[in-house]
Design an enzyme around this catalytic site. Structure first.
Site, PDB file in Angstrom:
ATOM      1  CG  ASP A  52      -0.275  -0.446   2.506  1.00 35.25           C
ATOM      2  OD1 ASP A  52       0.966  -0.456   2.551  1.00 35.25           O
ATOM      3  OD2 ASP A  52      -0.991  -0.773   3.471  1.00 35.25           O
TER       4      ASP A  52
ATOM      5  CG  ASP B 252      -8.997  -1.796  11.844  1.00 39.30           C
ATOM      6  OD1 ASP B 252      -7.981  -2.425  11.467  1.00 39.30           O
ATOM      7  OD2 ASP B 252      -9.431  -0.794  11.243  1.00 39.30           O
TER       8      ASP B 252
ATOM      9  CG  HIS C 161      -5.985  -2.380   8.746  1.00 42.30           C
ATOM     10  ND1 HIS C 161      -6.165  -1.337   9.627  1.00 42.30           N
ATOM     11  CD2 HIS C 161      -4.664  -2.373   8.463  1.00 42.30           C
ATOM     12  CE1 HIS C 161      -5.005  -0.738   9.860  1.00 42.30           C
ATOM     13  NE2 HIS C 161      -4.074  -1.349   9.179  1.00 42.30           N
TER      14      HIS C 161
ATOM     15  CD  GLU D 179      -8.784   0.837   7.791  1.00 42.64           C
ATOM     16  OE1 GLU D 179      -8.801  -0.134   8.569  1.00 42.64           O
ATOM     17  OE2 GLU D 179      -8.133   1.875   8.013  1.00 42.64           O
TER      18      GLU D 179
HETATM   19  C1  GLP Z   1      -0.555   0.057   8.626  1.00 40.13           C
HETATM   20  C2  GLP Z   1      -0.189  -0.714   7.359  1.00 40.13           C
HETATM   21  C3  GLP Z   1      -0.435  -2.185   7.532  1.00 40.13           C
HETATM   22  C4  GLP Z   1       0.198  -2.668   8.830  1.00 40.13           C
HETATM   23  C5  GLP Z   1      -0.471  -1.968   9.986  1.00 40.13           C
HETATM   24  C6  GLP Z   1       0.045  -2.431  11.325  1.00 40.13           C
HETATM   25  O1  GLP Z   1      -1.879   0.430   8.693  1.00 40.13           O
HETATM   26  N1  GLP Z   1      -0.904  -0.253   6.216  1.00 40.13           N
HETATM   27  O2  GLP Z   1       0.114  -2.880   6.418  1.00 40.13           O
HETATM   28  O3  GLP Z   1       0.054  -4.047   8.944  1.00 40.13           O
HETATM   29  O4  GLP Z   1      -0.209  -0.592   9.840  1.00 40.13           O
HETATM   30  O5  GLP Z   1       1.239  -1.755  11.637  1.00 40.13           O
HETATM   31  P1  GLP Z   1       2.202  -2.090  12.829  1.00 40.13           P
HETATM   32  O6  GLP Z   1       3.041  -3.210  12.338  1.00 40.13           O
HETATM   33  O7  GLP Z   1       2.990  -0.823  13.012  1.00 40.13           O
HETATM   34  O8  GLP Z   1       1.371  -2.440  13.987  1.00 40.13           O
END
Ligand code: GLP
Length: 267
Positions: free
Chosen positions: A72, A141, A143, A148
């Site tokens: 993304d 959440d 995702h 989402e």
């Molecule tokens: C963001 C990214 C996701 C990632 C998520 C969790 O929203 N788009 O790909 O998995 O954060 O991030 P973290 O690893 O910092 O908890």
């Protein structure tokens, strides 16, 4: 799903590096095709990226011939903004390894037609031979990427609005929540499910609920990561804290020790 529970986040990163290395070695250019990795941002994969860089510097791993597609990218940040995911990937991985910069792809967010651009991204993945290993994190959440709750489980790469919760979660990387973009282009859940293998990493107490819902809850767009239950080759790699609410922990541990007798993990 293969659920692997390791003691801590360091161990999770080491095992993840084993899976990544295995895919690269198995798909060397001289063999069937070039290795194609799907990559993720967020804090969770940082330790893994550090290990991959160490392995490259030690001459144990090469990224020559590897193609990468990131999950993304934020929409609306200036191209060289410190928190763009392109910038994140350069700083935390690409600038330190021997990957060809022309073989590192992130969703384009500058095109006036982002819908068309998303479909082109999926097409480009197909033309590269498909993703051999898709690395994933998980949001609080549930995702994956920026899919989402409510995302179609068959979605292609497309424009997606971030929830207020995700913007609040990610505001730690920005000066304030107002600076966190409201939009992103993300690989869709349908795109992710096309990868030959998915490797989702989750660590820490804060991920307990999302992890439990993903693995043991119903398949539902309410928890986008639960779509991975439909994928034939997904590995979920957890530390003790993230696994703490799983009802069938004992079974996952028993099953994993048997699996390792057949296919040892060398770390
Ligand atoms: C963001 C990214 C996701 C990632 C998520 C969790 O929203 N788009 O790909 O998995 O954060 O991030 P973290 O690893 O910092 O908890």
């Amino acid at each position: 799903m293969r659920v692997i529970i390791e003691n801590d986040a360091d161990q999770v990163a080491k095992v993840a590096a084993f899976f990544v290395g295995q895919v690269i070695h198995e798909n060397r250019p001289s063999k069937t095709k070039n290795p194609v990795l799907g990559l993720a941002t967020g804090s969770t994969p940082l330790k893994l990226y550090e290990i991959l860089i160490e392995q490259y510097k030690a001459g144990e791993l090469s990224f020559a011939g590897v193609t990468t597609f990131n999950l993304d990218e934020y929409v609306g940040l200036p191209a060289n903004h410190e928190q763009s995911y392109r910038n994140f990937m350069q700083r935390h991985l690409f600038d330190h390894i021997d990957i060809d910069p022309a073989s590192t792809f992130l969703p384009s967010v500058s095109s006036p037609d982002l819908r068309q651009e998303g479909l082109r991204y999926d097409q480009r993945i197909l033309e590269a031979g498909g993703i051999d290993l898709q690395l994933l994190g998980i949001g609080f959440d549930g995702h994956i990427g920026f899919n989402e709750p409510g995302s179609s489980l068959a979605s292609p790469t497309r424009l997606k609005a971030l929830t207020r919760q995700t913007r609040a979660d990610n505001s730690r990387f920005f000066d304030s929540i107002d600076q966190v973009p409201k939009l992103s282009v993300t690989m869709g859940i349908g795109s992710i499910l096309k990868a030959k293998q998915c490797l989702l990493l989750a660590t820490g107490t804060q991920k307990q609920d999302a992890v439990q819902a993903m693995i043991e809850g119903p398949v539902s767009s309410r928890v986008p990561a639960s779509a991975l239950q439909l994928h034939p080759n997904t590995v979920v790699l957890l530390d003790e804290a993230a696994a703490a609410k799983l009802e069938f922990q004992d079974y996952y541990r028993d099953s994993e020790s048997l699996q390792r007798e057949i296919q040892p993990i060398a770390i």
